[in-house]
Design an enzyme around this catalytic site. Structure first.
Site, PDB file in Angstrom:
ATOM      1  N   SER A 156      46.505  40.429  78.510  1.00  0.00           N
ATOM      2  CA  SER A 156      46.856  41.823  78.769  1.00  0.00           C
ATOM      3  C   SER A 156      45.899  42.385  79.817  1.00  0.00           C
ATOM      4  O   SER A 156      45.025  41.677  80.314  1.00  0.00           O
ATOM      5  CB  SER A 156      46.755  42.638  77.485  1.00  0.00           C
ATOM      6  N   LYS A 157      46.074  43.670  80.088  1.00  0.00           N
ATOM      7  CA  LYS A 157      45.250  44.312  81.118  1.00  0.00           C
ATOM      8  C   LYS A 157      43.756  44.170  80.819  1.00  0.00           C
ATOM      9  O   LYS A 157      42.939  44.155  81.727  1.00  0.00           O
ATOM     10  CB  LYS A 157      45.593  45.794  81.204  1.00  0.00           C
ATOM     11  N   ARG A 158      43.432  44.097  79.540  1.00  0.00           N
ATOM     12  CA  ARG A 158      42.021  43.955  79.168  1.00  0.00           C
ATOM     13  C   ARG A 158      41.366  42.752  79.837  1.00  0.00           C
ATOM     14  O   ARG A 158      40.175  42.713  80.059  1.00  0.00           O
ATOM     15  CB  ARG A 158      41.883  43.789  77.653  1.00  0.00           C
TER      16      ARG A 158
ATOM     17  N   GLY B 171      41.594  41.774  82.753  1.00  0.00           N
ATOM     18  CA  GLY B 171      41.401  41.913  84.197  1.00  0.00           C
ATOM     19  C   GLY B 171      42.737  41.896  84.908  1.00  0.00           C
ATOM     20  O   GLY B 171      43.742  42.321  84.349  1.00  0.00           O
TER      21      GLY B 171
END
Ligand code: GLU
Length: 469
Positions: A238-240, A242
């Site tokens: 996910s966006k976490r 990067g």
């Protein structure tokens, strides 16, 4: 059988790398089979779909070079088809109007819970013949009560579902708009999709889609459900983790060839080969060999693969992609050497195009200042004399070649009894503003006589001014 595959993203965010990998597998399969590859934008969720994300998907696909064989199909342009086929199912008795109210459905669910059953629609409107005034009915698909629905997934093997676990799905809402599973079915049918290659988060939708296809009299495509991509921590990517939007990989200086190579290997292998050109992927990839388990994203491996492609690709192709970065940096290629030569000289030591841009700017832009540290270390008291000597000898050269310039650097070091670095480093600072550059002969050959001489002259002026102060 003629093969048609599709990539069917919902435009509710950018094209992430999980989607890109699914698209790649679909594209590869179609190309390998001499089939068609189509793009379908699943934009019926008008609240969550945006123009920007449609654009991000189109940009991402274009950047990756996963070209479709026809213009993209937008589901929002096909509402009349969904309505027509819903009507066909009604006419054939495969679907029915359901007038149940929210309250009724809620009571049904509560009862199921109280009885310890899975909450499912009980089919009570299957036999309701009269419209209920004041209610816009939904349309439900009448799914079979007995038996099982099974399919042979190219990746997961045989997958089967008990029909009694599947209740009567709503295919159109009260306002007539179609639901997700129904639009997929209608489109797969009418677009002639032979192979559905998609993320395995859709496995549970598949039996319902198969049942509806069969009710429509359509042939059932072959399915291949691709496992998801995990982050290095084992959690769903996910966006976490990067950068996950495809275009941010471009921004960070990766080549599409490298990202594709990286993605094809994430979940599939061919012996111990790590580096694949597009042609090699087309030759060796087998959808049946995609592993069942999820693959984990590993950014350092992507860097390594990118570096391999930077070095192996035709420099003209590297340039196609580098140009974007040069434009971003405002570089005017007319102010410096042929970028193909710069690529050849730089690519061994640059892992990304961003790095190559940073390290090559000085070829095109004259330094406006010198890095403080480099000045401290390399612009010494005698540097002005060293550079002056050097400049005179450069000016006396009958012909400017890397080798001839290098020879001059050598002889200046020799006459002045200096280590080579004590001459070469001040030159680097003078011409690039800092103390790093490719080998000095290559650098000087690329930079050319005029730029080299004028930059050294400027550095001498700088040193003169400093010494005078
Ligand atoms: N639109 C769906 C998604 O983005 C894919 C549907 C499909 O491939 O069948 O997850």
């Amino acid at each position: 059988m003629s093969v048609t595959t599709r990539f069917a993203p919902s435009p509710t965010g950018y094209l992430h790398i999980g989607g890109a990998r699914t698209a790649l597998y679909s594209w590869l399969y179609a190309r390998q089979q001499g089939g068609r590859f189509v793009l379908r934008i699943e934009d019926t969720d008008r609240e969550r779909s945006t123009e920007e994300s449609v654009q991000a998907i189109l940009d991402g696909m274009a950047w990756l070079g996963l070209e479709a064989d026809e213009p993209p199909v937008f589901q929002t342009a096909r509402f009349d088809r969904y309505a027509a086929l819903a009507q066909q199912l009604l006419d054939d008795g495969h679907a029915y109007h359901c007038y149940c109210t929210k309250d009724e459905l809620e009571t049904m669910r509560e009862q199921a819970r109280a009885d310890g059953r899975k909450p499912m629609y009980d089919g009570r409107c299957r036999h309701r013949s009269d419209p209920v005034p004041g209610i816009d009915p939904v349309i439900r698909f009448r799914s079979p009560d007995e038996g099982e629905t099974a399919f042979d997934d190219l990746i997961k093997g045989r997958v089967s579902f008990q029909n009694k676990e599947l209740d009567d799905l709503i295919i159109a809402r009260g306002d007539g708009t179609p639901t997700y599973n129904f639009t997929v079915v209608v489109d797969d049918y009418e677009m002639g999709i032979s192979h559905v290659i998609r993320g395995d988060d859709h496995v549970n939708n598949t039996p319902r889609q198969i049942q509806i296809l069969q009710a429509l009299g359509a042939s059932v495509p072959i399915y291949a459900h691709v496992p998801m991509i995990l982050g290095e921590d084992g959690k769903r990517l996910s966006k976490r983790h990067g950068a996950v939007g495809v275009m941010s990989y471009r921004d960070e200086g990766y080549l599409p060839e490298a990202l594709l190579n990286y993605l094809v290997r994430l979940g599939w292998s061919h012996g111990d080969q790590e580096v694949f050109t597009r042609a090699e992927m087309l030759e060796h990839f087998r959808i049946e060999q995609v592993q069942k388990g999820a693959g984990a994203f590993n950014p350092s491996k992507l860097n390594w693969i990118n570096h391999q492609h930077m070095q192996n690709l035709d420099p003209a192709i590297v340039l196609e992609h580098w140009r974007w970065h040069l434009d971003q940096a405002g570089v005017d290629l007319a102010n410096g050497p042929d970028p193909i030569d710069v690529i050849k000289s730089q690519r061994e030591r640059c892992k990304t195009l961003v790095e190559m841009t940073e390290k090559s700017l000085f070829f095109y832009n004259e330094p406006t200042e010198y890095a403080e540290k480099a000045v401290k270390k390399w612009f010494k008291a005698d540097t002005q004399a060293v550079l002056t000597d050097l400049l005179e000898r450069f000016r006396a050269l009958p012909e400017w070649t890397g080798e001839a310039a290098h020879q001059v650097v050598h002889s200046v070091a020799e006459t002045r009894e200096l280590g080579l670095g004590k001459v070469a480093q001040p030159i680097r600072v003078a011409i690039s503003g800092d103390a790093v550059s490719p080998p000095i002969d290559e650098t000087l050959a690329l930079l050319g006589r005029e730029r080299t001489e004028s930059r050294i002259a400027k550095a001498i002026d700088f040193l003169n001014a400093r010494n005078a102060a």
